[in-house]
Design an enzyme around this catalytic site. Structure first.
Site, PDB file in Angstrom:
ATOM      1  N   ASP A 117       7.402  10.621  -7.144  1.00  0.00           N
ATOM      2  CA  ASP A 117       8.391  10.145  -6.167  1.00  0.00           C
ATOM      3  C   ASP A 117       9.717  10.883  -6.343  1.00  0.00           C
ATOM      4  OD1 ASP A 117       8.172   8.821  -8.589  1.00  0.00           O
ATOM      5  OD2 ASP A 117       9.102   6.977  -7.895  1.00  0.00           O
TER       6      ASP A 117
ATOM      7  N   ASP B 283      -1.456  17.773  -2.469  1.00  0.00           N
ATOM      8  CA  ASP B 283      -1.695  17.862  -1.032  1.00  0.00           C
ATOM      9  C   ASP B 283      -0.385  17.582  -0.299  1.00  0.00           C
ATOM     10  OD1 ASP B 283      -2.851  17.910   1.433  1.00  0.00           O
ATOM     11  OD2 ASP B 283      -4.039  16.077   1.191  1.00  0.00           O
TER      12      ASP B 283
ATOM     13  N   TYR C 129      -9.724  12.177  -4.139  1.00  0.00           N
ATOM     14  CA  TYR C 129     -10.447  12.663  -2.963  1.00  0.00           C
ATOM     15  C   TYR C 129     -11.948  12.794  -3.236  1.00  0.00           C
ATOM     16  CZ  TYR C 129      -5.921  13.883  -0.852  1.00  0.00           C
ATOM     17  OH  TYR C 129      -4.658  13.841  -0.341  1.00  0.00           O
TER      18      TYR C 129
ATOM     19  N   LYS D 251       2.452  10.379 -12.233  1.00  0.00           N
ATOM     20  CA  LYS D 251       2.986   9.027 -12.016  1.00  0.00           C
ATOM     21  C   LYS D 251       2.645   8.244 -13.282  1.00  0.00           C
ATOM     22  CE  LYS D 251       4.845   5.901  -9.264  1.00  0.00           C
ATOM     23  NZ  LYS D 251       6.284   5.943  -8.925  1.00  0.00           N
TER      24      LYS D 251
ATOM     25  N   ASP E 217       2.729  20.624   1.177  1.00  0.00           N
ATOM     26  CA  ASP E 217       3.169  20.668   2.583  1.00  0.00           C
ATOM     27  C   ASP E 217       4.680  20.475   2.672  1.00  0.00           C
ATOM     28  OD1 ASP E 217       0.720  21.169   3.622  1.00  0.00           O
ATOM     29  OD2 ASP E 217       0.659  19.428   4.947  1.00  0.00           O
TER      30      ASP E 217
END
Ligand code: NAD
Length: 365
Positions: free
Chosen positions: A225, A249, A143, A193, A253
């Site tokens: 994942d 992020d 980001y 990852k 959620d």
């Protein structure tokens, strides 16, 4: 020995003022019960600051926060400011305050209390008893990396986002997560990852190294994942999850929604040391602002996080949380938690019930 803490309070817009008022009364209840006092300084942020000060983040607000031991924030935004240019949008104040205060660790708990099991979209046996925390790195990663947009040699519109992590950036968030795991059930899952990304291989190496300093905390690694899948398949396996900015992020959620209701979700953003900013996850809810029906529990639970993570008042934090669960166990609900609108409590009534319950628990201690 009793202490005095300086708290910056930024109610913001919409329901922010209503829910923060109840949260401040909870702090007053802590003072009555313990003698610890809270010196509160109020500041403006978001739409109200745009109207009064011509900017979503006045310098005076930043200063109030920097002078404090912790910050309590309500919510910002509303339709009145939706069409403003970028520098005059309420959310710009939020990003600005996070940057100005060096908040690098975002904590999002997801706790499923038994009386709210029906609010989840998952089966009761899957979510009942969920109690986990997602720790997300907040100031690095893709980001914040360099962004490019250009036409390549074949004439294709092409975009690049750079993902960079330095060892010290990874280390401080991993240490925060270990410290939090120590205050909970001492199990930490580091999510990356590493089968594909070099930044994840660095992340995993640092997690292993720092883990040696925390022999009492069990460290495991999961690919992002797989973690996304496990969160909905068997969320009870998790205690603390730590991960980089973009993965966090998304996973925070996902984890939050296990518990069903936005009016219950608290959060913390921590800087170096014990300083932190505490706020509900939800927004300013313009559709119900001024009606006195907003659920104050996410903000009250944010106060509990403040006491635990910034002020080292674990017992008092637990008392607030237990009071919230006891009020819900007794069947009390705000409108967002029940379909039976005729029985729904208002913001002030719900806050009052929590304070009465805190008192009962304190007396019976
Ligand atoms: P929202 O979270 O404000 O509201 C979504 C829905 O949930 C609405 O129906 C609202 O009534 C309900 N809701 C939210 N909090 C509630 C509470 N405590 N009790 C009962 N019901 C509650 O999200 P939105 O509608 O997408 O955004 C509204 C404004 O808030 C926008 O301006 C947005 O930019 C801003 N926003 C701010 C923050 C923040 O300050 N951190 C976060 C998200 C959105």
């Amino acid at each position: 020995m009793t202490k005095t803490f300086k708290i910056a309070v930024l109610p913001g817009d919409g329901i922010g003022t209503e829910i923060v008022a109840e949260a401040v009364k909870v702090l007053e209840a802590v003072t009555e019960q313990t003698g610890h006092s809270f010196e509160i300084s109020y500041g403006r942020i978001g739409g109200c600051a745009i109207d009064e000060d011509g900017t979503p983040l006045p310098e005076a607000t930043v200063q109030i926060c920097k002078d404090a031991d912790a910050v309590l924030l309500g919510a910002v935004g509303g339709p009145k400011w939706d069409n403003n240019p970028g520098h005059l949008r309420p959310e710009t104040g939020l990003l600005g305050i996070r940057k100005a205060l060096g908040l690098f660790a975002n904590l999002r708990p997801a706790t499923m209390h038994k009386s709210l099991v029906e609010a989840s979209s998952l089966k009761p046996e899957v979510v009942s008893g969920v109690d986990l925390m997602v720790v997300r790195e907040l100031t690095g990663g893709i980001y914040f990396g360099e962004k490019k947009r250009y036409t390549d040699e074949n004439g294709q519109d092409t975009a690049e986002d750079l993902l960079i992590y330095r060892e010290d950036e990874v280390e401080r968030i991993i240490r925060s997560a270990f410290d939090i795991a120590r205050k909970r059930n001492k199990r930490l899952v580091s999510v990356d990852k590493a089968n594909v990304l070099e930044s994840s291989r660095l992340w995993r190496k640092v997690a292993e190294r720092v883990g040696a300093d925390y022999p009492d905390v069990e460290l495991t690694h999961q690919l992002v994942d797989s973690c996304a899948m496990q969160l909905v398949r068997a969320p009870k396996q998790f205690d603390v999850i730590v991960t980089e900015n973009m993965f966090g992020d998304i996973l925070s959620d996902e984890a939050a929604m296990l518990t069903g209701s936005i009016g219950m979700l608290s959060s913390a953003s921590l800087a170096e040391g014990s300083f932190g900013l505490y706020e509900p996850v939800h927004g300013s809810a313009p559709d119900i602002a001024g009606k006195g029906i907003a659920n104050p529990l996410a903000t009250i639970l944010s106060v509990a996080m403040m006491l635990r993570y910034s002020l080292n008042l674990d017992e008092e934090a637990g008392r607030i949380e237990n009071a919230v669960w006891a009020v819900l166990d007794a069947g009390h609900r705000t409108g967002d938690l029940t379909d039976d609108r005729s029985k729904a409590l208002g913001t002030v009534e719900m806050g009052q019930l929590v304070r009465e319950e805190m008192k009962k628990q304190f007396v019976s201690k």
